[in-house]
Design a protein around this motif. Structure first.
Motif, mmCIF file in Angstrom:
data_model
loop_
_atom_site.group_PDB
_atom_site.id
_atom_site.type_symbol
_atom_site.label_atom_id
_atom_site.label_comp_id
_atom_site.label_asym_id
_atom_site.label_seq_id
_atom_site.Cartn_x
_atom_site.Cartn_y
_atom_site.Cartn_z
ATOM 1 N N UNK A 1 47.548 -2.083 -16.539
ATOM 2 C CA UNK A 1 46.979 -0.823 -17.011
ATOM 3 C C UNK A 1 45.858 -1.077 -18.011
ATOM 4 N N UNK A 2 44.881 -0.153 -18.001
ATOM 5 C CA UNK A 2 43.764 -0.220 -18.931
ATOM 6 C C UNK A 2 43.876 0.822 -20.038
ATOM 7 N N UNK A 3 44.736 1.827 -19.867
ATOM 8 C CA UNK A 3 44.936 2.866 -20.888
ATOM 9 C C UNK A 3 46.418 3.144 -21.027
ATOM 10 N N UNK A 4 46.811 3.542 -22.242
ATOM 11 C CA UNK A 4 48.224 3.643 -22.589
ATOM 12 C C UNK A 4 48.482 4.878 -23.444
ATOM 13 N N UNK A 5 49.706 5.384 -23.346
ATOM 14 C CA UNK A 5 50.163 6.484 -24.176
ATOM 15 C C UNK A 5 51.393 6.009 -24.931
ATOM 16 N N UNK A 6 51.374 6.171 -26.257
ATOM 17 C CA UNK A 6 52.433 5.650 -27.114
ATOM 18 C C UNK A 6 52.985 6.806 -27.938
ATOM 19 N N UNK A 7 54.276 7.040 -27.838
ATOM 20 C CA UNK A 7 54.911 8.124 -28.593
ATOM 21 C C UNK A 7 55.685 7.546 -29.764
ATOM 22 N N UNK A 8 55.574 8.198 -30.908
ATOM 23 C CA UNK A 8 56.297 7.734 -32.092
ATOM 24 C C UNK A 8 57.789 7.616 -31.778
ATOM 25 N N UNK A 9 58.341 6.441 -32.019
ATOM 26 C CA UNK A 9 59.756 6.236 -31.778
ATOM 27 C C UNK A 9 60.142 6.230 -30.314
ATOM 28 N N UNK A 10 59.135 6.172 -29.436
ATOM 29 C CA UNK A 10 59.418 6.300 -28.007
ATOM 30 C C UNK A 10 59.495 4.994 -27.250
ATOM 31 N N UNK A 11 59.520 3.871 -27.956
ATOM 32 C CA UNK A 11 59.641 2.588 -27.269
ATOM 33 C C UNK A 11 58.303 2.022 -26.865
ATOM 34 N N UNK A 12 58.271 1.296 -25.760
ATOM 35 C CA UNK A 12 57.083 0.563 -25.331
ATOM 36 C C UNK A 12 55.974 1.522 -24.889
ATOM 37 N N UNK A 13 54.712 1.087 -24.972
ATOM 38 C CA UNK A 13 53.608 1.904 -24.481
ATOM 39 C C UNK A 13 53.781 2.242 -22.994
ATOM 40 N N UNK A 14 53.357 3.460 -22.621
ATOM 41 C CA UNK A 14 53.458 3.910 -21.230
ATOM 42 C C UNK A 14 52.084 3.798 -20.579
ATOM 43 N N UNK A 15 51.994 3.087 -19.463
ATOM 44 C CA UNK A 15 50.720 2.897 -18.793
ATOM 45 C C UNK A 15 50.187 4.183 -18.202
ATOM 46 N N UNK A 16 48.881 4.455 -18.423
ATOM 47 C CA UNK A 16 48.234 5.643 -17.870
ATOM 48 C C UNK A 16 47.309 5.275 -16.718
ATOM 49 N N UNK A 17 46.261 4.540 -17.030
ATOM 50 C CA UNK A 17 45.202 4.252 -16.061
ATOM 51 C C UNK A 17 45.348 2.830 -15.536
ATOM 52 N N UNK A 18 45.645 2.656 -14.249
ATOM 53 C CA UNK A 18 45.732 1.295 -13.707
ATOM 54 C C UNK A 18 44.367 0.604 -13.760
ATOM 55 N N UNK A 19 44.363 -0.665 -14.136
ATOM 56 C CA UNK A 19 43.134 -1.433 -14.084
ATOM 57 C C UNK A 19 42.892 -1.888 -12.655
#
Length: 293
Positions: free
Chosen positions: A30-48
């Protein structure tokens, strides 16, 4: 993240463009990520689409932009890879556009050398490489649906003239503009304030603001101000060369609250770690409807 291209934050969410190493020393897909406070690992948004090679090779050119443009819309511009993408807060893709919609280009034609280094680490090489390209340097939104793109280009570039001619047939060359007084707020005191031209803001005489022992690359750089609405990003208007600089390595950052805009113009690091003072400007930013009224 080993490489972080850009980030933005809204509420409990952080959005980022960048690359994360995997256990096998490759890049995560992934090239872009969404990270939620206290939500664990970053979630991939945009595949590279190329395994992260372009983002890595052009990381020093700062081509990536990610911005929350409303409470429920996130704009992702990888820069080194093609496209402009719109996501919601849940990470669902809502739209994808071509950078040409905003009079810009995307992509990276650089390659790392055998030691994993990019020629763009040199400020002069980087300025030469950026010169003919039209890139989205910054995106700001006013909370009322207006979204503004600052598109950077070398003003004397032949490629820029060709793109201007093609783009002129697609969109009105009016629209968003600056109004009201501007106050220069510099970290270092200067002897001469910035000059104003009819299109917007121009950095003033620079001879006494250069603190680097190595002279910075010269060459006029402009930023077009492109306006769209969050509900219809395909309909745009443009004010050509709303901001300009006489240094070829100048980059722009901005922040917007309501109609109050602050613009930061800064130079790149030169050889030997030299740098020069940045400059900040304050302005009021009007949407096309506001300007016409």
């Amino acid at each position: 993240m080993e490489f972080l291209g850009d980030l933005d934050r809204r509420g409990s969410l952080t959005a980022a463009v960048g690359l994360i190493r995997t256990d096998d020393d490759g890049w995560a897909p992934y090239a872009a990520w969404l990270i939620e406070d206290g939500g664990g690992a970053p979630r991939g948004l945009l595949p590279t689409r190329d395994g992260g090679r372009a983002l890595e090779a052009c990381s020093v050119a700062e081509l990536s932009v990610v911005r929350f443009v409303s409470d429920d819309r996130l704009l992702v511009i990888p820069g080194a890879e093609a496209g402009v993408f719109v996501y919601d807060r849940d990470g669902a893709l809502r739209d994808s556009l071509d950078a040409a919609t905003f009079f810009a280009e995307s992509g990276c034609d650089n390659e790392l050398d055998e030691f994993g280094s990019s020629p763009l680490h040199d400020a002069y090489s980087r300025a030469d490489w950026l010169g003919p390209r039209r890139i989205v340097d910054e995106v700001v939104a006013d909370g009322a649906g207006n979204v503004y793109f600052f598109v950077r280009y070398g003003a004397e570039s032949r490629r820029t003239a060709e793109l201007d001619a093609a783009a002129g047939s697609r969109s009105a060359l009016v629209g968003a503009g600056f109004q009201g007084s501007r106050r220069q707020q510099l970290r270092m005191r200067v002897s001469q304030p910035p000059r104003q031209n009819v299109n917007g803001i121009r950095a003033g005489s620079v001879a006494d603001r250069v603190v680097a022992s190595v002279p910075p690359p010269r060459g006029r750089v402009c930023w077009d101000l492109v306006h769209a609405h969050v509900d219809d990003l395909r309909t745009v208007t443009r004010q050509p060369c709303a901001v300009e600089s006489e240094f070829a390595d100048t980059r722009l950052r901005a922040d917007l609250r309501g109609d109050r805009l602050v613009i930061l113009l800064r130079g790149g690091a030169l050889r030997g770690g030299d740098a020069r003072a940045a400059e900040a400007f304050e302005a009021r930013l009007l949407s096309p409807a506001g300007a016409e009224g």
